[in-house]
Scaffold this active site. Structure first.
Site, PDB file in Angstrom:
ATOM      1  N   SER A 124       0.831  -1.205   0.000  1.00  0.00           N
ATOM      2  CA  SER A 124       0.000   0.000   0.000  1.00  0.00           C
ATOM      3  C   SER A 124       0.863   1.252   0.000  1.00  0.00           C
ATOM      4  CB  SER A 124      -0.876   0.010   1.259  1.00  0.00           C
ATOM      5  OG  SER A 124      -1.465   1.284   1.460  1.00  0.00           O
ATOM      6  N   TYR A 149      -2.090  -0.721  10.832  1.00  0.00           N
ATOM      7  CA  TYR A 149      -2.404  -1.430   9.578  1.00  0.00           C
ATOM      8  C   TYR A 149      -1.283  -1.199   8.583  1.00  0.00           C
ATOM      9  CZ  TYR A 149      -3.718  -1.532   4.724  1.00  0.00           C
ATOM     10  OH  TYR A 149      -3.679  -1.717   3.370  1.00  0.00           O
ATOM     11  N   LYS A 153       2.169  -3.583   6.707  1.00  0.00           N
ATOM     12  CA  LYS A 153       2.650  -3.650   5.329  1.00  0.00           C
ATOM     13  C   LYS A 153       4.162  -3.382   5.266  1.00  0.00           C
ATOM     14  CE  LYS A 153      -1.438  -4.223   3.361  1.00  0.00           C
ATOM     15  NZ  LYS A 153      -1.825  -5.500   2.714  1.00  0.00           N
TER      16      LYS A 153
HETATM   17  C1  WQD Z   1      -9.995   9.588   0.596  1.00  0.00           C
HETATM   18  C2  WQD Z   1     -10.316  11.047   0.832  1.00  0.00           C
HETATM   19  C3  WQD Z   1     -10.856  11.592   3.098  1.00  0.00           C
HETATM   20  C4  WQD Z   1     -14.620   9.415   3.390  1.00  0.00           C
HETATM   21  C5  WQD Z   1      -7.336   4.755   2.676  1.00  0.00           C
HETATM   22  C6  WQD Z   1      -6.380   4.039   3.590  1.00  0.00           C
HETATM   23  C7  WQD Z   1      -5.205   3.523   2.793  1.00  0.00           C
HETATM   24  C8  WQD Z   1      -5.681   2.703   1.627  1.00  0.00           C
HETATM   25  C9  WQD Z   1      -6.709   3.441   0.788  1.00  0.00           C
HETATM   26  C10 WQD Z   1      -5.411   0.359   2.098  1.00  0.00           C
HETATM   27  C11 WQD Z   1      -9.708  11.555   2.120  1.00  0.00           C
HETATM   28  C12 WQD Z   1     -12.047  11.828   2.186  1.00  0.00           C
HETATM   29  C13 WQD Z   1     -13.426   9.941   2.914  1.00  0.00           C
HETATM   30  C14 WQD Z   1     -15.702  10.287   3.677  1.00  0.00           C
HETATM   31  C15 WQD Z   1     -14.361  12.139   2.986  1.00  0.00           C
HETATM   32  N1  WQD Z   1      -6.208   1.462   2.074  1.00  0.00           N
HETATM   33  N2  WQD Z   1     -13.305  11.269   2.710  1.00  0.00           N
HETATM   34  N3  WQD Z   1     -15.530  11.621   3.459  1.00  0.00           N
HETATM   35  O1  WQD Z   1      -7.657   7.760   3.466  1.00  0.00           O
HETATM   36  O2  WQD Z   1      -6.708   8.166   1.136  1.00  0.00           O
HETATM   37  O3  WQD Z   1      -6.694   5.869   2.094  1.00  0.00           O
HETATM   38  O4  WQD Z   1      -7.768   3.877   1.657  1.00  0.00           O
HETATM   39  O5  WQD Z   1      -4.284   0.223   1.746  1.00  0.00           O
HETATM   40  O6  WQD Z   1      -4.423   2.725   3.655  1.00  0.00           O
HETATM   41  O7  WQD Z   1      -5.898   4.983   4.521  1.00  0.00           O
HETATM   42  O8  WQD Z   1      -8.847   6.887   1.386  1.00  0.00           O
HETATM   43  O9  WQD Z   1     -11.209   6.822   0.734  1.00  0.00           O
HETATM   44  O10 WQD Z   1     -10.634   6.870   3.208  1.00  0.00           O
HETATM   45  O11 WQD Z   1     -10.299   8.905   1.808  1.00  0.00           O
HETATM   46  O12 WQD Z   1     -14.231  13.362   2.811  1.00  0.00           O
HETATM   47  O13 WQD Z   1     -16.808   9.864   4.128  1.00  0.00           O
HETATM   48  O14 WQD Z   1     -11.733  11.174   0.978  1.00  0.00           O
HETATM   49  O15 WQD Z   1     -10.730  12.643   4.039  1.00  0.00           O
HETATM   50  O16 WQD Z   1      -9.268  12.881   1.914  1.00  0.00           O
HETATM   51  P1  WQD Z   1      -7.439   7.284   2.076  1.00  0.00           P
HETATM   52  P2  WQD Z   1     -10.319   7.308   1.821  1.00  0.00           P
END
Ligand code: WQD
Length: 340
Positions: A124, A149, A153
């Site tokens: 990741s 988590y 990795k």
């Molecule tokens: C993306 C953006 C949120 C939900 C995560 C894990 C990472 C990987 C991929 C495994 C951010 C914003 C989100 C919501 C929002 N997983 N958001 N409202 O955090 O980049 O990565 O998933 O490997 O380890 O951390 O992805 O989709 O959670 O968020 O505004 O209800 O969307 O703040 O900026 P992230 P995400």
């Protein structure tokens, strides 16, 4: 090749199973269904027209894992299985380390005993931590994730490097994903998070299908074009094809272990994604702006040049295709996969 896909009933695992079958490989799946459903097997067999053997057990059971390698002819392993909820890992670090590491150790020991030497690991972008320069490049050395988590990795990547270094002929690809989104164009398989989605795309999709009232945008005061966070969203079919390319290029690796970024190299903001989803559904989707989410970085995306040149792979699907495919899956499966 006959490929064991651990976590093959999961979101990325199931799409990779299809891509492997489409590429002419045979697949065996092992999954404990702790974060997926047995229904996926029927969907995969219907889509591929092929039998996909499923073995339902927990990979931390080293004996069962070894028996699997005795009874199934396996040429390579693609390892997805593991706990992956960032927030949950913060509150339950020991459970995450024990599960994710023990499952990997079981697989590696079984591989050693059965002479399997090809391994593709689901890593990741979170391994780059909070200080890597953007776009992220694989030779960045200070790997340190900000959650237990993500740290599993980092540790597993190190374990794989040390183990492959002492086993003649082992070849390992570490695939560092950015933000996997989208669904198979059939609408028959897709992302089916249990409970309230942590991630942006499934949350938006559940708002669009009426399961959630509105999206909360976690902050619009970031130093980005529209104030919302930017991420490298990669279509899960591009990601799946990247796994096939990595598997098929393992023999070309000059070193036992090599990391590859699987991303588009482009950032998309939360609001850009929301509006793209509105175009895909033809609906205005309700949202409110809330406080920033702890731990979020403003913006990051991949430098995918190494995968582009060394694997002959490139992400091609657009944000609009991602939203259209996600909507087709979610509207055909409003409650996700049926069954417990
Ligand atoms: C993306 C953006 C949120 C939900 C995560 C894990 C990472 C990987 C991929 C495994 C951010 C914003 C989100 C919501 C929002 N997983 N958001 N409202 O955090 O980049 O990565 O998933 O490997 O380890 O951390 O992805 O989709 O959670 O968020 O505004 O209800 O969307 O703040 O900026 P992230 P995400």
């Amino acid at each position: 090749m006959r490929v064991l896909v651990s976590g093959g009933a999961g979101y990325i695992g199931s799409h990779t199973v299809l891509a492997l079958l489409d590429a002419g490989h045979d697949v065996v799946v092992v999954d404990d269904f702790s974060n997926s459903k047995p229904t996926v097997q029927g969907r995969l067999e219907a889509l591929s027209g092929k039998h996909v053997p499923f073995h339902a057990f927990d990979l931390t059971d080293a004996d069962k894992t070894e028996q699997l390698f005795v009874h199934e002819q396996i040429d390579a392993v693609i390892h997805f299985a593991g706990f992956k909820a960032v927030g949950e890992s913060v509150s339950e670090p020991l459970r995450y380390y024990q599960n994710n590491l023990d499952a990997t150790f079981s697989l590696l020991r079984a591989m050693q005993r059965s002479g399997v030497s090809k391994f593709v690991f689901s890593s990741s972008a979170t391994v780059y931590g909070e200080n890597a320069p953007v776009p992220y490049q694989e030779d960045y050395e200070y790997l340190s994730a900000s959650s237990p988590y993500g740290q599993t990795k980092v540790v597993i990547e190190r374990v794989l490097s040390d183990v492959a270094a002492v086993h003649e002929g082992w070849k390992v690809a570490l695939l560092r994903y950015f933000n996997p989104v989208g669904a198979h164009p059939s609408g028959q398989i897709g992302e089916d998070p249990q409970g309230i989605p942590n991630n942006l795309m499934p949350f938006i999709a559940q708002v669009a299908v009426g399961r959630r009232e509105r999206l909360t945008v976690f902050g619009d005061d970031y130093p980005t074009a529209d104030g919302t966070c930017e991420r490298d969203y990669i279509h899960v079919m591009d990601l799946a094809e990247g796994h096939v390319a990595a598997l098929e290029h393992l023999g070309d690796l000059a070193e036992p272990v090599r990391a590859f970024n699987l991303g588009t190299g482009t950032g998309t903001s939360v609001l850009q994604m929301l509006h793209a989803f509105e175009r895909a559904t033809g609906k205005e989707l309700p949202y409110e702006v809330g406080p920033r989410r702890a731990g979020d970085l403003a913006a990051f995306w991949a430098d995918p040049a190494r995968a582009n040149t060394e694997l002959g792979w490139r992400a091609t699907r657009t944000i609009d295709e991602i939203c259209a495919d996600t909507w087709r899956w979610q509207s055909a499966n409003p409650q996700g996969y049926p069954g417990a």
